[in-house]
Write a protein that holds these residues in place. Structure first.
Motif, mmCIF file in Angstrom:
data_model
loop_
_atom_site.group_PDB
_atom_site.id
_atom_site.type_symbol
_atom_site.label_atom_id
_atom_site.label_comp_id
_atom_site.label_asym_id
_atom_site.label_seq_id
_atom_site.Cartn_x
_atom_site.Cartn_y
_atom_site.Cartn_z
ATOM 1 N N HIS A 177 -33.982 25.482 -40.225
ATOM 2 C CA HIS A 177 -32.573 25.107 -40.315
ATOM 3 C C HIS A 177 -31.914 25.790 -41.500
ATOM 4 C CE1 HIS A 177 -32.895 22.214 -43.697
ATOM 5 N NE2 HIS A 177 -34.098 21.999 -43.206
ATOM 6 N N CYS A 178 -30.593 25.866 -41.419
ATOM 7 C CA CYS A 178 -29.800 26.444 -42.499
ATOM 8 C C CYS A 178 -28.414 25.820 -42.464
ATOM 9 C CB CYS A 178 -29.704 27.961 -42.371
ATOM 10 S SG CYS A 178 -28.829 28.533 -40.898
ATOM 11 N N LEU A 179 -27.693 25.985 -43.559
ATOM 12 C CA LEU A 179 -26.303 25.563 -43.641
ATOM 13 C C LEU A 179 -25.444 26.808 -43.578
ATOM 14 C CD1 LEU A 179 -26.487 22.990 -46.574
ATOM 15 C CD2 LEU A 179 -26.417 22.500 -44.126
ATOM 16 N N GLU A 180 -24.372 26.734 -42.813
ATOM 17 C CA GLU A 180 -23.443 27.847 -42.721
ATOM 18 C C GLU A 180 -22.068 27.376 -43.158
ATOM 19 O OE1 GLU A 180 -23.392 29.392 -38.776
ATOM 20 O OE2 GLU A 180 -25.502 29.963 -38.837
ATOM 21 N N ALA A 181 -21.422 28.161 -43.975
ATOM 22 C CA ALA A 181 -20.050 27.845 -44.375
ATOM 23 C C ALA A 181 -19.125 28.125 -43.197
ATOM 24 C CB ALA A 181 -19.645 28.686 -45.579
ATOM 25 N N VAL A 182 -18.181 27.229 -42.994
ATOM 26 C CA VAL A 182 -17.158 27.425 -41.974
ATOM 27 C C VAL A 182 -15.790 27.328 -42.653
ATOM 28 C CG1 VAL A 182 -18.547 26.663 -40.018
ATOM 29 C CG2 VAL A 182 -17.252 24.988 -41.290
ATOM 30 N N ASP A 183 -14.769 27.771 -41.979
ATOM 31 C CA ASP A 183 -13.428 27.811 -42.565
ATOM 32 C C ASP A 183 -12.970 26.434 -43.027
ATOM 33 O OD1 ASP A 183 -13.249 30.507 -42.106
ATOM 34 O OD2 ASP A 183 -12.143 30.296 -40.230
ATOM 35 N N GLY A 184 -12.402 26.403 -44.214
ATOM 36 C CA GLY A 184 -11.789 25.196 -44.730
ATOM 37 C C GLY A 184 -12.585 24.523 -45.828
ATOM 38 N N ARG A 185 -11.920 23.585 -46.475
ATOM 39 C CA ARG A 185 -12.527 22.794 -47.552
ATOM 40 C C ARG A 185 -12.117 21.340 -47.376
ATOM 41 N NH1 ARG A 185 -14.501 25.269 -52.101
ATOM 42 N NH2 ARG A 185 -14.206 27.502 -52.190
ATOM 43 N N ASP A 186 -12.991 20.459 -47.806
ATOM 44 C CA ASP A 186 -12.660 19.041 -47.813
ATOM 45 C C ASP A 186 -11.591 18.818 -48.882
ATOM 46 O OD1 ASP A 186 -12.816 16.228 -47.448
ATOM 47 O OD2 ASP A 186 -14.144 16.118 -49.182
ATOM 48 N N PRO A 187 -10.438 18.266 -48.520
ATOM 49 C CA PRO A 187 -9.359 18.109 -49.504
ATOM 50 C C PRO A 187 -9.710 17.152 -50.647
ATOM 51 C CG PRO A 187 -8.691 17.255 -47.346
ATOM 52 C CD PRO A 187 -10.043 17.851 -47.191
ATOM 53 N N LYS A 188 -10.565 16.196 -50.396
ATOM 54 C CA LYS A 188 -10.906 15.211 -51.426
ATOM 55 C C LYS A 188 -11.913 15.756 -52.440
ATOM 56 C CE LYS A 188 -12.026 10.323 -51.808
ATOM 57 N NZ LYS A 188 -12.369 9.113 -51.062
ATOM 58 N N THR A 189 -12.979 16.400 -51.947
ATOM 59 C CA THR A 189 -14.041 16.860 -52.842
ATOM 60 C C THR A 189 -13.947 18.341 -53.183
ATOM 61 O OG1 THR A 189 -15.526 17.421 -51.014
ATOM 62 C CG2 THR A 189 -15.643 15.155 -51.883
ATOM 63 N N GLY A 190 -13.229 19.097 -52.357
ATOM 64 C CA GLY A 190 -13.151 20.539 -52.569
ATOM 65 C C GLY A 190 -14.343 21.302 -52.020
#
Length: 174
Positions: A92-105
């Protein structure tokens, strides 16, 4: 397939909880998919949907995370469906996707399970797509997706589906 938060119409019914001792006493732990196949439970918690009679139990890893930095770690999980074990052996891996969580950044993430070897009872083989969808949803809850809003979903990429009888003769990287 994918379990993506933005596409879901209703919240998941999976919850994380302690595995009841009564269930542990009634189920042979050697039927679970783990790297070493011990006669003990690899985890005391599961992610379960009581109504659909589906649970996901972690089985462990090949421990390469500590010894081979940057290399893929092989993981074992068991999905219990209607009381029958379905094995998942994967990386498994984590992939960045478009956008950011507005609360935590935090950058939004997608969890990808790849090179997945799925081990199915013969009577479940025709339900492979359904089982993969259930596993994606359960894994999302297991990785605390509902609480970590930056986790946007889970994708499982099945490399090969096998009959459960083929598991003992398979050689997965240990």
């Amino acid at each position: 397939m994918a379990y993506l938060v933005d596409d879901i119409r209703q919240p998941t019914a999976f919850v994380e909880e302690e595995i009841p001792q009564s269930f542990k006493d009634s189920f042979d732990p050697t039927r679970l998919y783990t790297p070493l196949g011990f006669r003990r439970w690899p985890d005391d918690r599961w992610v379960i949907d009581h109504a659909r009679k589906v649970a996901l139990i972690g089985g462990g890893t090949n421990s390469k995370a500590a010894s081979d930095e940057g290399g893929p770690v092989t993981c074992w999980d068991t999905l219990l469906l209607e009381g029958r074990p379905v094995g998942l052996v994967f990386h498994h891996c984590l992939e960045a996707v478009d956008g950011r969580d507005p609360k935590t950044g935090r950058v939004y993430e997608l969890i990808r399970l790849y090179d997945v070897h799925l081990y199915l009872p013969a009577e479940f083989y025709g339900r492979k797509d359904e089982i993969v969808s259930l596993a994606e949803e359960a894994y999302y809850v297991r990785r605390r997706g509902p609480k970590r809003v930056w986790v946007r979903g889970v994708v499982i990429q099945v490399a090969e589906a096998h009959l459960e009888t083929e598991y003992r003769s398979s050689r997965h990287a240990l």
